[in-house]
Design an enzyme around this catalytic site. Structure first.
Site, PDB file in Angstrom:
ATOM      1  N   GLY A 111      52.488  44.960  38.618  1.00 16.52           N
ATOM      2  CA  GLY A 111      53.256  43.848  38.082  1.00 16.52           C
ATOM      3  C   GLY A 111      54.739  44.150  38.152  1.00 16.52           C
ATOM      4  N   CYS A 112      55.538  43.110  37.924  1.00 16.36           N
ATOM      5  CA  CYS A 112      56.988  43.277  38.045  1.00 16.36           C
ATOM      6  C   CYS A 112      57.555  44.161  36.928  1.00 16.36           C
ATOM      7  CB  CYS A 112      57.684  41.928  38.077  1.00 16.36           C
ATOM      8  SG  CYS A 112      57.210  40.779  36.771  1.00 16.36           S
ATOM      9  N   TYR A 113      57.183  43.884  35.684  1.00  9.64           N
ATOM     10  CA  TYR A 113      57.696  44.722  34.589  1.00  9.64           C
ATOM     11  C   TYR A 113      57.249  46.176  34.743  1.00  9.64           C
ATOM     12  CZ  TYR A 113      59.259  40.631  31.819  1.00  9.64           C
ATOM     13  OH  TYR A 113      59.898  39.506  31.344  1.00  9.64           O
TER      14      TYR A 113
END
Lengths: 232, 232, 232, 232
Positions: free
Chosen positions: D36-38
């Site tokens: 995921g991005c985070y």
């Protein structure tokens, strides 16, 4: 949230609620049609020139609106990632505010059949409409100063219109009920250029409705509308 | 950062570097005048209509530019808190790009002396120029389809111009060298409306300079310029 | 524009102008030190927890500020094209507001020597500061409801602080003098998280100065400060 | 658009696709779980410090994301007029990326049970995540230079991670696959602060997927990912 539509039979009693043009009628009616945001900016920008017969019938109105003008409902075009860092024209086949603009500007100029093109654009901000109007000046009426005087006279008693000396910024109306208008001449071409700035959610919507309500109820016209623009 | 100005004597050799109009001249010169950002969008939008004699001489060009068009130097108008949530027109007395626009559009229409008004606006985004052009169509030439065909033919071999079927968004050119053009007709008034979108820092500046360099050096014209627009 | 600095000898008379902590002192002094924008958000967020001895001495304060917090002077970082579509931390070696934050939060907790890290960030908007504070809860005091009650009691008579039930948005304070505070617990880790939102130009600056002036002059504290937030 | 979920029985074969930690495993698997991005920003920021045993187990991760991180589906929070000029925290009860962050950071530190708080925030921009991480340094390991050396060594052969000398801006990764990491020390408190910047749609999503695909297919890892950041 949408109020019920009055029956068709009421149409004749309705007054177009632009106080700068219809103040006394608004004050004495039971039914006001509150102007749209684009018409407010466009009509106020053009009214003095049209009524004074300063311009030829070909008129171009180019408007730039923030996203709140597109309403609160969800749509792809209003998604932040689409609207941010973007500008586009829309409704080129005829925006729903076009008939209102055409009707009112023509009423100011009974002898001529005006040819009005209106193109709205969405720009990446929340509030504000800037409207730039173009028309050719009729022969013999070209001075910038004279223009400024005609506009100043037209709006001299208006609490919510100010004729300004330089191109207005929508930020200067942010959150308040003012319409700023700058009339000028493109001296190379003899073309009138008039620019108006409003906050589409105030003078272009709820603020003007309050102004009309005040008139209808015999209250001071500016009651509840004295807020300064919020800057920056 | 500003390159030295060539001596005045070189002016005659200089070619105006809009490849869509002067490709062969660019390819054979030693000195190219790279177009400004506003002229690129305006000239490409109007060229097919003007060259085909489709419009009357009265032309209005209304441009909306992101802040990077105002350059990197510091100024109050480019301060974030001033530019954000704001739109205004500027340079109404004549933008420095106006002579370039007037010269090139007139060259496309030798028989007529055009009357061009150009008003640029700053809108709160970093990149992109949208230019909306208005002119009355000459009698007998009004079909939207015919317009689209004329524009399509004019640009049919161009790698960096695309005639599109709906109003273009500057976001669709973000970071690349494309110019998107949408010609249409306001059928109520018989007025031509043409809208173009570019990234002012690419097709409107450095990208076009690379395109010209490629032509001058005999390289493939698109070399180094194949990037897609970045979306969203 | 910067007022003259009072002589050093006046320092002892000065009262720190956070009415929520020093109301009576402000009301009876001749000299108030109006709080900075970051300290206002941070101190109000942490005061109830620190005074009630709810947290361990390790505190992290992570603030996100709009560009107007960086002042009106011109700088590369405030240029629209730099600040737009960007976020970064700054002043990691110690922001000038850090001593103010450290002094005031330590005063609320005389027995402990707190270890406070403060990192400010600039985000692409004009107004608003959101401050997210992190600290480990001392053993035995963890209920979200209890927290909410402690915060509610602490601010129960405050006209400009509201303890809210969900994470606050800076937009909900846009243009007004409110500070919204949301205390919660990360139950997985037993960590207190408190978030505050203010408009840095109102409660974080001029609005609070007016609030202090009202107190000093014996006027109603909320005079001139009753504006609602402007939304959207 | 969402690809079919592989059967549960495949879970054991899946490799976590962060090439900086699992390059050889990615290269030899048939199934990659793209981060995921985070998590990408958080894990890359913390990995060198955690693996080197530099920090105590209490970790705070404060992330600021542009709106594209919230996806393309329509929602009130993503409406331009809501998101513009606003910042807020969300998912304080546990973002869906939290387990991924906790799992991977714990794997880097087998002997300790870390206590990680993660709070994401939405800020008014389209692309980019800035992640600010806080943790107390273990005794005896505090030099800024030593930190920089440890981070530099950890990522010295990485094509898409750069350890930088000043706080990174998300704008410096706009449209490309880089992760910029700035480790520093709050010397007053002996606290480690590490900041990472990525474009959430590239290194935080599709770019990293391409990087993993390149590894799986035996292609050069950087193929198709050499784009520079677009600035400004």
């Amino acid at each position: 949230m949408v109020p019920p539509t009055p029956p068709r039979s009421c149409l004749k009693q309705a007054v177009y609620g632009l106080p700068e043009l219809y103040r006394s009628q608004v004050a004495s009616t039971q039914l006001v049609a509150n102007p749209g945001c684009y018409p407010t900016g466009a009509i106020l920008a053009l009214a003095p020139a049209v009524r004074a017969g300063l311009i030829e019938p070909d008129i171009v109105i180019d408007s730039k609106s923030g996203l709140s003008g597109a309403g609160r409902s969800l749509s792809r075009q209003a998604h932040f990632s689409e609207a941010n860092e973007d500008v586009a024209a829309y409704a080129l086949e005829g925006h729903r505010h076009l008939p209102e603009i055409v009707q009112e500007i023509n009423l100011l100029s009974p002898q001529k059949s005006l040819s009005i093109t209106f193109v709205p654009h969405l720009i990446p901000m929340t509030r504000g409409i800037l409207t730039t109007c173009y028309a050719t000046l009729t022969a013999g009426k070209k001075g910038k100063k004279e223009l400024s005087r005609i506009y100043g006279d037209f709006y001299k008693d208006e609490p919510f219109v100010r004729v300004v000396e330089s191109p207005p910024h929508t930020k200067h109306t942010w959150g308040n009920n003012m319409c700023l208008i700058y009339p000028t001449v493109d001296t190379r071409t003899g073309r009138l250029v008039v620019i108006s700035a409003i906050d589409n959610l105030v003078k272009g919507a709820a603020g003007q409705a309050v102004q009309n309500m005040n008139l209808m109820l015999g209250m001071p016209e500016t009651m509840g509308l004295e807020a300064l623009a919020i800057y920056p």
